[in-house]
Motif scaffolding. Structure first.
Motif, PDB file in Angstrom:
ATOM      1  N   TYR A  94       0.828  -1.207   0.000  1.00  0.00           N
ATOM      2  CA  TYR A  94       0.000   0.000   0.000  1.00  0.00           C
ATOM      3  C   TYR A  94       0.864   1.260   0.000  1.00  0.00           C
ATOM      4  CZ  TYR A  94      -3.403   3.491   1.498  1.00  0.00           C
ATOM      5  OH  TYR A  94      -4.189   4.610   1.570  1.00  0.00           O
ATOM      6  N   VAL A 152      -5.020  -4.790  -5.953  1.00  0.00           N
ATOM      7  CA  VAL A 152      -3.822  -4.560  -5.148  1.00  0.00           C
ATOM      8  C   VAL A 152      -2.553  -4.594  -6.002  1.00  0.00           C
ATOM      9  CG1 VAL A 152      -2.449  -5.357  -3.186  1.00  0.00           C
ATOM     10  CG2 VAL A 152      -4.936  -5.529  -3.104  1.00  0.00           C
ATOM     11  N   GLU A 174      -5.651   5.882  -9.205  1.00  0.00           N
ATOM     12  CA  GLU A 174      -5.200   4.659  -8.545  1.00  0.00           C
ATOM     13  C   GLU A 174      -4.842   4.904  -7.078  1.00  0.00           C
ATOM     14  OE1 GLU A 174      -2.207   2.866 -10.979  1.00  0.00           O
ATOM     15  OE2 GLU A 174      -3.729   1.972 -12.285  1.00  0.00           O
ATOM     16  N   SER A 184      -6.789   2.468  -4.549  1.00  0.00           N
ATOM     17  CA  SER A 184      -6.153   1.619  -3.538  1.00  0.00           C
ATOM     18  C   SER A 184      -6.591   2.007  -2.129  1.00  0.00           C
ATOM     19  CB  SER A 184      -4.628   1.703  -3.651  1.00  0.00           C
ATOM     20  OG  SER A 184      -4.181   3.027  -3.447  1.00  0.00           O
ATOM     21  N   LEU A 231      -2.194  -2.154  -9.096  1.00  0.00           N
ATOM     22  CA  LEU A 231      -1.985  -0.770  -8.687  1.00  0.00           C
ATOM     23  C   LEU A 231      -0.555  -0.527  -8.233  1.00  0.00           C
ATOM     24  CD1 LEU A 231      -5.289  -0.173  -6.681  1.00  0.00           C
ATOM     25  CD2 LEU A 231      -4.858   0.094  -9.123  1.00  0.00           C
ATOM     26  N   THR A 277       2.474   1.712  -3.382  1.00  0.00           N
ATOM     27  CA  THR A 277       1.478   2.117  -4.369  1.00  0.00           C
ATOM     28  C   THR A 277       1.174   3.600  -4.263  1.00  0.00           C
ATOM     29  OG1 THR A 277       0.450  -0.083  -4.360  1.00  0.00           O
ATOM     30  CG2 THR A 277      -0.872   1.736  -5.192  1.00  0.00           C
TER      31      THR A 277
END
Length: 268
Positions: free
Chosen positions: A3, A248, A38, A42, A251, A6
């Protein structure tokens, strides 16, 4: 870590596009929109998922679940249409370079990007409106890692025939229609690349669109498998894997793919 990478990767692309005067072109304008999209995409699923891992609390309110579905559908549909717009931009740059400046003006770029964002909002609003009026009287456990449309329908005791028909129709508009808009652009691009006499020219042209083509292939491939194939018991667990891919992993990979090739020429 996924995360954070990203979000950081996409925010860096947005900052570069905004601050670097050399990147103030339609191509990078669309790329900045995709990165912004994105980042929001996310953040719709992963923070709640991470919180459930850390606290052990896997519950979510009914309103929170509907809200998550609404924003997830919004950003997913917007990405489909934005990828179609970017493929058209690639087509003009490679197949019609002399006409690119006159066709892809800043006004046209802004209109295409705005349309991509507006379409997703309208479609997701229709879906969540009908879904929120269903009665959920069955088990309260969602067989998924986020509030997706099909797992939610399995919890309702209302007649879902109309909603399923609506969802199938909208899936055609959300996935198939933008995919059919994207496909001709790349068929023309591939045909144009094959006609280039020198191998160096073909390689340069292919590198220009390879990152976007990779993103389109992975994104649409997983979406079609999850939402367009029959919902059988054998595919249920496999659908979770593919859902994890486009919500997930894709991205995370997108900023890396687009960062690998930054020196794309727009001149004939």
């Amino acid at each position: 870590m996924i995360y954070l990478l990203t979000v950081v990767g996409n925010i860096l692309i947005i900052v570069l596009v905004v601050t670097d005067q050399h990147l103030h072109t339609p191509m990078y304008f669309f790329l900045g929109n995709l990165s912004c999209l994105e980042t929001c995409y996310s953040s719709t699923i992963l923070p709640w998922l991470l919180a459930s891992f850390l606290t052990g609390d896997r519950t979510i309110s009914a309103r929170g679940c509907i809200a998550q579905l609404h924003f997830f559908c919004s950003f997913a549909v917007s990405e489909c249409y934005l990828l179609a717009v970017m493929s058209y931009d690639q087509y003009l740059a490679i197949c019609q370079p002399l006409l690119y400046a006159s066709f892809m003006t800043w006004k046209v770029s802004l209109q295409l990007a705005t349309a991509s964002w507006l379409v997703e909002f309208l479609i997701s609003t229709v879906v969540t409106f009908f879904l929120s009026h269903l009665k959920f009287c069955g088990p309260k456990e969602i067989d998924h890692f986020f509030c997706d449309f099909t797992p939610l329908l399995e919890l309702t005791c209302s007649d879902t025939s109309v909603v399923r028909l609506l969802a199938f129709t909208l899936s055609l508009l959300d996935i198939v229609f933008p995919f059919l808009l994207t496909l001709p652009s790349y068929l023309c691009i591939i045909a144009a690349i094959l006609k280039i006499p020198s191998s160096i020219g073909r390689q340069k042209a292919f590198l220009t669109c390879s990152s976007h083509l990779s993103v389109v292939t992975v994104f649409y491939g997983t979406l079609i498998i999850v939402y367009m194939l029959p919902k059988t018991a054998q595919l249920r667990q496999l659908n979770k894997v593919f859902s994890f891919s486009y919500t997930v992993l894709t991205l995370l990979v997108n900023p890396l793919l687009y960062s690998l090739r930054t020196g794309r020429s727009r001149r004939p």
